[in-house]
Design a protein around this motif. Structure first.
Motif, PDB file in Angstrom:
ATOM      1  N   THR A 120      20.479   8.607   7.774  1.00  0.00           N
ATOM      2  CA  THR A 120      20.750   7.222   8.120  1.00  0.00           C
ATOM      3  C   THR A 120      21.392   6.527   6.929  1.00  0.00           C
ATOM      4  O   THR A 120      20.898   6.634   5.804  1.00  0.00           O
ATOM      5  CB  THR A 120      19.455   6.493   8.501  1.00  0.00           C
TER       6      THR A 120
ATOM      7  N   TYR B 269      25.589   0.184  10.035  1.00  0.00           N
ATOM      8  CA  TYR B 269      24.531   1.182  10.199  1.00  0.00           C
ATOM      9  C   TYR B 269      25.114   2.443  10.832  1.00  0.00           C
ATOM     10  O   TYR B 269      25.883   2.371  11.798  1.00  0.00           O
ATOM     11  CB  TYR B 269      23.423   0.607  11.087  1.00  0.00           C
TER      12      TYR B 269
ATOM     13  N   LYS C 296      22.869   2.769   5.606  1.00  0.00           N
ATOM     14  CA  LYS C 296      22.893   1.342   5.904  1.00  0.00           C
ATOM     15  C   LYS C 296      23.540   0.592   4.738  1.00  0.00           C
ATOM     16  O   LYS C 296      23.141   0.750   3.586  1.00  0.00           O
ATOM     17  CB  LYS C 296      21.478   0.815   6.130  1.00  0.00           C
TER      18      LYS C 296
ATOM     19  N   THR D 281      25.657  -6.180   8.433  1.00  0.00           N
ATOM     20  CA  THR D 281      25.023  -4.872   8.301  1.00  0.00           C
ATOM     21  C   THR D 281      25.864  -3.816   9.017  1.00  0.00           C
ATOM     22  O   THR D 281      26.268  -4.009  10.174  1.00  0.00           O
ATOM     23  CB  THR D 281      23.611  -4.877   8.900  1.00  0.00           C
TER      24      THR D 281
END
Length: 1010
Positions: A415, A447, A417, A445
């Motif tokens: 992941t 992601y 971010k 953001t």
């Protein structure tokens, strides 16, 4: 040499004096030190002192709770009497409140402050961990997985949906706590009651946590701060898993018992238990899968800050690097953080830009912890003869889960971010009493979650024939802006502060998700990570979406004080949200609070030497909530992907399977708080007591009576009510014994939760399915939320006579298939049958008591802090035991089954091992429910600050080195990895599915200032 000594002796003399407090009494225990040296003394019982000094020396007088004083020694005086003045820092301390600041002594609502200098004394991966146990009424549950955000709730479970509080970072609502470098934080202010939080209206029903980051100071030369720590982390606990011989013995016993009671024949035994089959246990591995998959991880943290300011400006720049290897192999998180915060003044205008950027990469755990426990110890970790190079078994009828090391190393889940928060604040002073403030902030953001797996074979029933790639990408933006007019006026004994303003908010979210199976990479893909940019072929499936939510608000606040004794605050906020239909789009959320400073009353003057502070508070407020509602929940959305036959041909179509509901209204929390703030004995003893009651009404739930035959999903409606009430205690004591200074703090919270209504008096809401066997948590009217409902047990049958005598009113056996050694189930309803009608409430996952203890000690240049934290009164459903203590699974089992009941071994709570479970010994029951109470030494840190005389030689202002330990020990009866369980959701709490293990950390670090 003699001459020099004589001269020194002639210049040195003894001076005396006394230290008097504000009441005219001598003060014992005051530290009297010659500045810049370690030479000093302590005042006696009457406050008197004597010390040898030279002309030009400076005496420092220091005592907890009082302002430090300095006196220059001259030849004219030999007696120095010092009048200490109370340091009312606790009273005069300015705390951050919604859209402003306020003196702590003027607060009429429930606000707790956590200072970073205390909370930072743990190796915190995120700011959420810094808050745990530091404030009454604030529950923080930490998971062990790197990069995971803690679960935080304030004053109990207030909704059936999202219960996380609102985070406001440097004035910007809706921030992500995980993006902040913990070293950058100055304080947390926690707004717990309606009067404190109502200024945030519809966002505040779960409470509000204000996070303030460090700022520079005006007229301060550039200061450079560097801090770092590094250390190791390891799992605090492991589970009792059977080794190869224990597994074999358990399976042999389980099959033999089932043969003995006639459920099986010898021929039904698997090949590995059949004589002459050729199976030899010595030919197989004896793998300890916990030892293979758990590791000692390295944790590192480095922070650099530069701050300062001039006549009309200040600045603070910081950067941080954090790296944490998980205690599970191939897991970890890496974070880079940059922040710049400043303020500039020109005439009546003040401009405050603030920008923060965080880049985080997390390697997720790709093996199931519960499957790891069930993997056969006979399986080797690696096996070059197998297709994928990892061991597995496909012979003699041996059962095993997939090779966990293969899952961890072959399957990649990462992941990424990227978060950017930028805001610009403006302040314009029209007059000395009237000013305007404006603020606009954007949080953006990006992601990405990527999961890639090659083709593999990791067990006879676990294989992937084609490579697989899934990539989820999303970006979202939060835009906040506010504008306020502020007026302050003091005349005679009256003081008025007023604020009025508007707030706007816009949220946009878009995402795309793609899956590819069986695809090949482009030949020139090289060593780059798998991505759709490099996929040449395969079967693709894609989805995506776009969401927008807008909100607009009006707000106002009025504070009035008379003679610094009587305080009143009134707040109102009106919110309009796009989530609701035109009939209920607007919600109004008012509050009122009042306080009485008893210590300022003339009739109390004779007691102020005992109680320099005594304040009574009361408040009532209504808060709103919309977080349980989706962006378009009120609308009957049309969805595609449905097929029907037309003229004998399949035709794609769209349909709406949801009901529109424009009557949806805001959830509301009606909060009452009564509190007392006090300081005693020159503020050495200080504390706060609060009684609170929060009633959350009109909770949003799926309508429970929608029949499946309607062909539509159950609509969201307002019908639930939850109540939380309890007491909060915060108490501190600080003082000194000679040169040993101490600061002791403790907090305690009681919480009573009750589901008051679910639309009808008999309503029950189920939680999530557990272990694919149904729900075992229910929220029922008249009980607390998320209670455990399952079968009750009362031990094991010890004899056949006991089995035969367990009968109903008619003499019929209640458990006719039971044998000695089987579980005794309680016939709750008395009908003589053990069935689902006997499922009953057997426990609660919600603690009745939460507490924290902080101890700070300082002796000369040494300091030590200790922090303890715990909960009591809650239960945990140990799903690990449910799965690992069932011998009929054939997988690996808990070594506790070696303690199973036999005719020769009856002193045990483990039922007999069987393959055919005629008595249903392996039902989910209160046998798997354990006491979740624990007492934990969360942290201990020992530090040493180098002497100033040494630091001046190397041009360093301050240097402190320390050693630190987190999660030092835990006292608990819980047998899982750790009693700190992150809830699945509000309706499913206290369930341990095999969570990521909690870790113990040992670190060493330094803090350096130039």
């Amino acid at each position: 040499m003699c001459i020099a000594t004589l001269a020194y002796a002639q210049d040195t003399r003894t001076v005396t004096g006394a230290v008097i407090d504000e009441t005219g009494f001598g003060t014992p225990g005051v530290n009297v030190v010659i500045k810049g040296t370690s030479n000093g003394t302590v005042t006696d019982f009457d406050g008197k002192f004597a010390i040898a000094v030279s002309e030009g020396d400076v005496l420092e007088f220091r005592f907890i709770g009082y302002i430090a004083q300095e006196v220059l020694i001259d030849n004219a005086t030999n007696v120095y009497n010092i009048n200490l003045q109370p340091n009312n820092e606790q009273l005069n301390e300015v705390v951050v409140v919604g859209y402003g600041v306020q003196k702590k002594s003027d607060l009429s609502s429930a606000v707790s402050t956590i200072k970073a200098e205390e909370a930072n004394k743990i190796a915190a991966a995120s700011p959420g961990q810094m808050m745990q146990g530091r404030s009454a009424g604030v529950t923080v549950v930490n998971g062990g997985a790197p990069g995971a955000a803690p679960y935080v709730k304030i004053r109990g479970m207030s909704s059936f949906g999202d219960v996380q509080p609102l985070y406001v970072i440097d004035g910007i609502p809706g921030g992500d706590l995980t993006m902040i470098n913990p070293d950058d934080i100055t304080s947390f202010e926690i707004l717990k009651d309606g009067a404190a939080a109502a200024i945030y209206g519809s966002l505040a029903a779960n409470g509000v946590i204000l996070v303030t980051t460090k700022s520079g100071k005006k007229n301060q030369p550039a200061q450079i701060d560097f801090s770092m720590y590094t250390g190791v982390q390891s799992a605090t606990n492991t589970l009792p898993m059977a080794n190869a011989s224990e597994w074999y013995a358990t399976m042999d016993q389980a099959y033999s018992n089932s043969v003995k009671d006639g459920s099986l024949t010898e021929a039904d035994k698997p090949a590995y238990l059949q004589p002459g089959s050729g199976f030899d246990l010595n030919n197989y591995a004896d793998t300890d899968w916990q030892d293979e998959t758990l590791q000692t991880g390295i944790i590192q943290n480095y922070s650099l800050g530069i701050s300062g300011g001039g006549e009309s400006s200040n600045y603070n720049f910081s950067t941080n690097y954090f790296n944490q290897e998980g205690v599970v192999v191939n897991t970890g998180t890496e974070r880079y953080n940059f922040r710049f915060k400043s303020a500039f003044e020109k005439g009546n205008l003040k401009v405050m830009p603030n920008i923060m950027y965080t880049h985080t990469v997390t390697d997720n755990n790709t093996m199931s912890m519960s499957n790891m426990q069930k993997t056969s110890p006979l399986v080797s970790v690696y096996d070059d003869s197998k297709e994928s190079g990892y061991g597995y078994i496909n012979e003699y009828g041996i059962r095993s889960s997939a090779n966990p090391m293969g899952q961890s190393e072959l399957i990649d889940s990462q992941t990424t971010k990227d978060q950017l928060q930028a805001n610009l604040g403006l302040n314009y002073q029209f007059t000395s009493n009237f000013f305007a403030m404006g603020n606009v902030g954007v949080t953006k953001t990006f992601y990405k979650d990527r999961r890639h797996s090659p083709a593999y074979v990791l067990a006879s029933d676990t294989q992937r024939e084609d490579p697989y790639l899934r990539e989820y990408r999303a970006d979202w933006m939060d835009l906040n802006y506010d504008f306020t007019l502020n007026y302050m006026k003091t005349f005679d004994k009256h003081s008025v502060t007023a604020m009025a303003g508007i707030v706007g908010y816009k949220y946009q979210y878009q995402n795309v998700s793609m899956e590819a199976t069986g695809g090949a990479m482009f030949p020139d893909f090289g060593g780059l990570e798998p991505s759709f940019d490099g996929m040449a072929s395969g079967d693709f499936i894609g989805t995506g979406g776009f969401t927008t939510v807008t909100r607009f608000s009006y707000m106002g606040r009025l504070n009035y004080s008379y003679d610094d004794k009587y305080l009143v605050q009134a707040t109102v906020r009106t919110d309009g949200s796009s989530k609701f239909g035109p009939d209920n789009r607007w919600g109004t959320f008012p509050s009122v609070s009042a306080a009485w400073k008893i210590h300022n009353e003339p009739f109390f003057s004779d007691l102020t030497h005992i109680f320099p502070e005594l304040k009574f508070r009361a408040s009532y407020g209504i808060l709103g909530r919309e977080t349980s509602l989706g962006a378009y929940s009120r609308q009957a959305l049309v969805d595609g992907g449905y097929w029907y036959v037309w003229n004998n041909r399949p035709v794609g179509g769209n349909g709406s399977f949801e009901m529109a509901n424009n009557q949806l209204a805001w959830e509301e929390s009606k909060t009452t708080n009564i509190g007392i703030d006090f300081g005693m004995f020159k503020h050495k003893l200080y504390g706060t007591i609060n009684y609170y009651q929060n009633n959350s009404e009109s909770l949003l739930l799926e309508e429970p009576n929608t029949p499946p035959s309607s062909g539509v999903s159950a609509p969201i409606v307002n019908l639930g009510t939850i109540s939380n009430k309890g007491l909060e205690f915060e108490l501190g004591y600080r003082g000194a014994i000679g040169e040993l200074k101490y600061d002791l703090k403790g907090n305690l919270t009681t919480i009573t939760n009750e589901v008051v209504s679910l639309g009808d008096s008999e309503g029950m809401l189920p939680g999530d399915d557990i272990a694919w066997s149904g729900s075992y948590t229910y929220s029922a009217v008249g009980a607390a939320a998320s209670q455990f409902y399952m079968y009750q047990t009362k031990g094991l049958f010890q004899t056949q006579e006991q089995v035969d005598n367990y009968v109903d009113a008619n003499g019929n056996k209640i458990q006719p298939n039971a044998q000695p050694g089987d579980v005794i189930y309680t016939d709750v309803n008395g009908d003589g049958i053990i069935d689902s009608n006997d499922i009953t409430n057997v426990g609660s996952p919600l603690p009745t008591l939460e507490y924290g203890i902080n101890i700070g000690l300082t002796y000369k240049a040494f300091d030590m802090s200790m922090f303890f934290q715990g909960v009591t009164g809650n239960d945990i459903l140990n799903v690990n035991r449910y799965e690992m203590e069932a011998a009929n699974s054939g997988y690996n089992v808990s070594s506790r089954l070696m303690n199973a009941w036999t005719p020769e071994h009856t002193n045990t709570d483990v039922p007999r091992n069987v393959i055919v479970d005629n008595n249903n010994n392996y039902l989910m029951s209160d046998r798997h429910l354990e006491d979740g109470s624990y007492f934990r030494m969360k942290n201990i840190q020992i530090g040493y600050t180098l002497p100033k005389t040494l630091l001046q030689k190397i041009k360093v202002e301050n240097l402190r080195v320390y050693v630190n330990a987190d999660n030092v020990f835990t006292l608990t009866n819980y047998t899982g990895y750790d009693p700190e369980i992150v809830p699945v959701n509000a309706l499913t709490q206290g369930v341990d599915h095999g969570n990521y293990p909690m870790y113990r950390t040992f670190t060493a670090g330094l803090q350096l200032t130039f």
